[in-house]
Design an enzyme around this catalytic site. Structure first.
Site, PDB file in Angstrom:
ATOM      1  N   HIS A 184       0.826  -1.212   0.000  1.00 19.45           N
ATOM      2  CA  HIS A 184       0.000   0.000   0.000  1.00 19.45           C
ATOM      3  C   HIS A 184       0.857   1.257   0.000  1.00 19.45           C
ATOM      4  O   HIS A 184       2.064   1.197   0.231  1.00 19.45           O
ATOM      5  CB  HIS A 184      -0.923   0.014   1.230  1.00 19.45           C
ATOM      6  CG  HIS A 184      -0.211  -0.248   2.521  1.00 19.45           C
ATOM      7  ND1 HIS A 184      -0.244  -1.471   3.159  1.00 19.45           N
ATOM      8  CD2 HIS A 184       0.562   0.541   3.299  1.00 19.45           C
ATOM      9  CE1 HIS A 184       0.478  -1.427   4.262  1.00 19.45           C
ATOM     10  NE2 HIS A 184       0.978  -0.212   4.375  1.00 19.45           N
ATOM     11  N   ASP A 284       7.554  -5.490   3.429  1.00 21.68           N
ATOM     12  CA  ASP A 284       6.526  -5.462   4.467  1.00 21.68           C
ATOM     13  C   ASP A 284       5.226  -6.073   3.952  1.00 21.68           C
ATOM     14  O   ASP A 284       4.772  -5.777   2.842  1.00 21.68           O
ATOM     15  CB  ASP A 284       6.283  -4.010   4.905  1.00 21.68           C
ATOM     16  CG  ASP A 284       5.279  -3.906   6.033  1.00 21.68           C
ATOM     17  OD1 ASP A 284       5.600  -4.344   7.138  1.00 21.68           O
ATOM     18  OD2 ASP A 284       4.170  -3.394   5.778  1.00 21.68           O
ATOM     19  N   GLU A 326       8.324 -10.267   5.029  1.00 21.54           N
ATOM     20  CA  GLU A 326       7.732 -10.130   6.365  1.00 21.54           C
ATOM     21  C   GLU A 326       6.319 -10.706   6.333  1.00 21.54           C
ATOM     22  O   GLU A 326       5.328  -9.996   6.320  1.00 21.54           O
ATOM     23  CB  GLU A 326       7.717  -8.647   6.793  1.00 21.54           C
ATOM     24  CG  GLU A 326       7.260  -8.428   8.226  1.00 21.54           C
ATOM     25  CD  GLU A 326       5.843  -7.880   8.349  1.00 21.54           C
ATOM     26  OE1 GLU A 326       5.360  -7.764   9.486  1.00 21.54           O
ATOM     27  OE2 GLU A 326       5.220  -7.586   7.303  1.00 21.54           O
ATOM     28  N   ASP A 396       6.746  -4.984  16.712  1.00 23.83           N
ATOM     29  CA  ASP A 396       5.360  -5.387  16.535  1.00 23.83           C
ATOM     30  C   ASP A 396       4.860  -6.121  17.778  1.00 23.83           C
ATOM     31  O   ASP A 396       5.593  -6.353  18.730  1.00 23.83           O
ATOM     32  CB  ASP A 396       5.241  -6.278  15.305  1.00 23.83           C
ATOM     33  CG  ASP A 396       4.047  -5.921  14.436  1.00 23.83           C
ATOM     34  OD1 ASP A 396       3.081  -5.356  14.977  1.00 23.83           O
ATOM     35  OD2 ASP A 396       4.088  -6.210  13.227  1.00 23.83           O
ATOM     36  N   ARG A 520       1.123  -0.670  20.836  1.00 20.44           N
ATOM     37  CA  ARG A 520       2.451  -1.197  20.497  1.00 20.44           C
ATOM     38  C   ARG A 520       3.550  -0.177  20.776  1.00 20.44           C
ATOM     39  O   ARG A 520       4.730  -0.550  20.872  1.00 20.44           O
ATOM     40  CB  ARG A 520       2.476  -1.624  19.019  1.00 20.44           C
ATOM     41  CG  ARG A 520       1.643  -2.864  18.738  1.00 20.44           C
ATOM     42  CD  ARG A 520       1.614  -3.199  17.265  1.00 20.44           C
ATOM     43  NE  ARG A 520       1.010  -2.142  16.474  1.00 20.44           N
ATOM     44  CZ  ARG A 520       0.896  -2.172  15.152  1.00 20.44           C
ATOM     45  NH1 ARG A 520       1.339  -3.224  14.480  1.00 20.44           N
ATOM     46  NH2 ARG A 520       0.328  -1.189  14.496  1.00 20.44           N
TER      47      ARG A 520
END
Length: 650
Positions: A184, A284, A326, A396, A520
């Site tokens: 994205h 990613d 990932e 994460d 997080r």
């Protein structure tokens, strides 16, 4: 080898378009391009065989590959050759990484160069610099909502600063890892802004629809990634009166790889990163890059085709750059990201060993290794020539997505087992020393993930609050044992910044509107260098953890058997508190043994004989002591959360 005329013409046109007349020094590249283009074409046309401009766009994609080689600096081409001479350089036991946020660790890229000495002192020689490229404040998702793939965010500095840092790192024998987000862009990216203005060319870069008919078809099967913070998978765009797919957050617009122009443009961005001197590129969230109605739109076969095409293109033009996928998915799915069938070991060079990371925390909470051992049959299928990124903590959350089957094989109920883990690490279970937080809670299913620093989850924060000296010592022992398990398991260990000096949860994120919705940030601390200086004061927590981490790194670098040569075997669970494995190469044998319980416990010497170690002596690299192998009725003794790093020496 004789090429199909279409492929020959495609190469010649790419050379002509880019003004490239190969010289003697370029013959290696030309040979690789000619050898590789049939496979590139096979992959490309399997995806886009029905696209009306398929041939033209394939030609421009080959042009991107040619331009990447032309633009690659002489120093990087020399580095490519040096890595090639080493073979699979990234399998080495000498590699130890650290993942960090530049602004939270050092301030900016210029200041980062002043921290390299600290990292050298620790023994780290590969740096994963978390997202650096331009991302809107307050809508950045930690830097993973990129508004410009070619521009460093001004708060970090500029491209010149990154290049200067990379050259300084390479001068010190260090490697650079950066992220690229393929799934994205930010809704502030130039492509998205033009799509908002009604430009059809750029609207085709995304999944955009005038009504809910097609979005509803996607939604029937697509899960929600952040059900509490970002429910649904589509967002209404007022400017152009259309729905856009937004799987993560509403400000992150999913790219549409059914359009081959998107693949070409993103491959061009990949080569831009390669020619900055990136040694390891972290892709990613690759699991999401191809969507189809009637599916979950995750881990689809086309995802692997795209990644295989990218890998082949990189091997041709920028072969010194390895690729990390990932993909935080189930073990059976993650193995596919290394490549399967004719593409076995020809997709991603690295994947995150996220399943085993979570299983470490499972063992720590339960003191039981059975669930972990039940999951290894899938994890051990990783093909030779590829490697894991092993880690105890990262930026994460900790997901508990390993399969129900593994839990049931350990005679546990999956729902109640995960419920216990969530209560234990969030500190809700009676007697739990942990102080974490539940992230992305799904009220319908009860599922959640876990936030918190390594130190806080291991009990250090609560021990500090109550001034419990025994608790402090025990938490330090847990931290070191967990890190040791990660370091010697097989693959490249990736430290997370702050863990080496025992950072506990940082609750200040709650006061920042751009972060308060995402806990997080608990485990994304701002580094206080006065605290870090305490590593030099004997007896401090910082000194103990830093020195222990340094010791583990040095031991790892001394043991060639720890290189990732597909050489790990798990030991039988003679004691279910102890996770044990053996690793072998010609002339070297190593046992890693880790007590995940708070009990003193023992392991029969018979466990060693089962793995062919019948007599002789073992050197414990952690204590420096030599241990004689005893009889079957005798035992090796373990302290609570104790461990051994044993090499057979006689």
């Amino acid at each position: 080898m004789s090429l199909d005329p279409f492929l020959t013409d495609t190469i010649n046109k790419a050379f002509e378009d880019h003004g490239f007349s190969p010289k003697a020094k370029d013959q290696g590249f030309v040979a690789k391009l000619e050898a590789g283009i049939p496979l590139l074409a096979k992959l490309y046309f399997s995806l886009y065989h029905s696209h009306p401009q398929k041939d033209e766009i394939f030609g421009s994609l080959v042009g991107v590959i040619v331009e990447a080689y032309i633009s690659r600096g002489a120093d990087l081409k020399k580095r490519d050759a040096e890595k090639s001479a080493k073979g699979s350089w990234f399998l080495s036991n000498e590699l130890v990484g650290m993942s960090l946020y530049v602004d939270r660790f050092a301030g900016d890229l210029k200041k980062m160069s002043h921290k390299l000495e600290y990292l050298e002192e620790l023994g780290v020689n590969l740096l994963h610099l978390m997202p650096l490229f331009e991302s809107p404040q307050g809508e950045s998702d930690g830097g993973y909502a990129v508004s410009n793939f070619r521009k460093i965010d001004p708060r970090f500095g500029g491209l010149k600063d990154l290049l200067a840092l990379r050259k300084e790192m390479q001068g010190k024998g260090m490697y650079l890892m950066l992220d690229i987000v393929l799934n994205h862009t930010s809704h502030r990216h130039e492509w998205a802004e033009k799509a908002k203005q009604g430009d059809g060319y750029y609207q085709d870069f995304y999944y955009m629809y005038e009504n809910r008919w097609i979005p509803n078809q996607y939604e029937t099967m697509m899960p929600e990634i952040f059900p509490d913070a970002a429910p649904g998978n589509f967002t209404w765009v007022e400017e152009c009166q259309k729905w856009v797919m937004t799987v993560f957050h509403n400000y992150q617009w999913d790219l549409n790889y059914m359009n081959p122009i998107v693949l070409r443009e993103m491959l061009d961005n990949i080569f831009f990163y390669a020619n900055l001197g990136v040694d390891l590129l972290r892709i990613d969230a690759p699991a999401f890059i191809w969507k189809e109605t009637g599916t979950s739109s995750q881990n689809l076969p086309q995802v692997h085709t795209i990644l295989q095409l990218i890998k082949q293109a990189v091997l041709i033009s920028t072969p010194g750059m390895a690729i990390l996928g990932e993909a935080i998915v189930a073990p059976k799915e993650i193995i596919k990201y290394f490549g399967t069938g004719e593409f076995r070991a020809m997709e991603c060079d690295f994947a995150y060993n996220a399943t085993h990371m979570a299983l470490q925390w499972d063992m720590l909470a339960t003191g039981d290794t059975k669930v972990m051992l039940a999951a290894q049959s899938d994890i051990l299928k990783k093909p030779y020539g590829t490697s894991w990124i092993n880690y105890t903590r990262c930026h994460d959350d900790i997901g508990l997505g390993y399969e129900d089957r593994s839990i049931m094989e350990a005679d546990k109920d999956p729902y109640h087992h995960r419920k216990y883990l969530m209560e234990y690490f969030s500190g809700r279970f009676p007697g739990s020393p942990s102080k974490g937080a539940l992230f992305s809670v799904n009220p319908r299913t009860g599922d959640a993930r876990i936030s918190g620093t390594l130190a806080s989850l291991c009990g250090l924060e609560k021990a500090l609050e109550s001034n419990d000296e025994t608790g402090k010592d025990l938490s330090i022992q847990k931290i070191v044992m967990m890190q040791a398990h990660t370091f010697f398991l097989g693959g490249m260990p990736m430290l997370y910044y702050g863990d080496e000096v025992g950072y506990i949860n940082d609750y200040s994120y709650a006061d920042d509107p751009g972060k308060s919705y995402d806990n997080r940030w608990l485990h994304r601390p701002m580094i206080d260098w006065e605290k870090v200086e305490k590593r030099k004061t004997l007896g401090t927590i910082e000194q103990k953890l830093f020195s222990y981490t340094h010791m583990l790194i040095q031991i790892r670098k001394q043991l060639a058997v720890i290189s990732d040569f597909q050489n790990i075997e798990w030991m039988s669970p003679h004691n279910t508190h102890i996770a044990g494995f053996v690793r072998r190469t010609e002339g070297q044998q190593f046992f890693g043994l880790f007590n995940f319980s708070h009990y003193h416990t023992v392991l029969s010497w018979h466990a060693f004989r089962e793995k062919g170690c019948t007599s002789g002596k073992l050197l414990d690299h952690w204590t420096g002591h030599t241990i004689s192998i005893g009889e079957d009725h005798e035992h090796l003794m373990f302290q609570p959360y104790g461990f051994y790093l044993l090499e057979v020496v006689g």
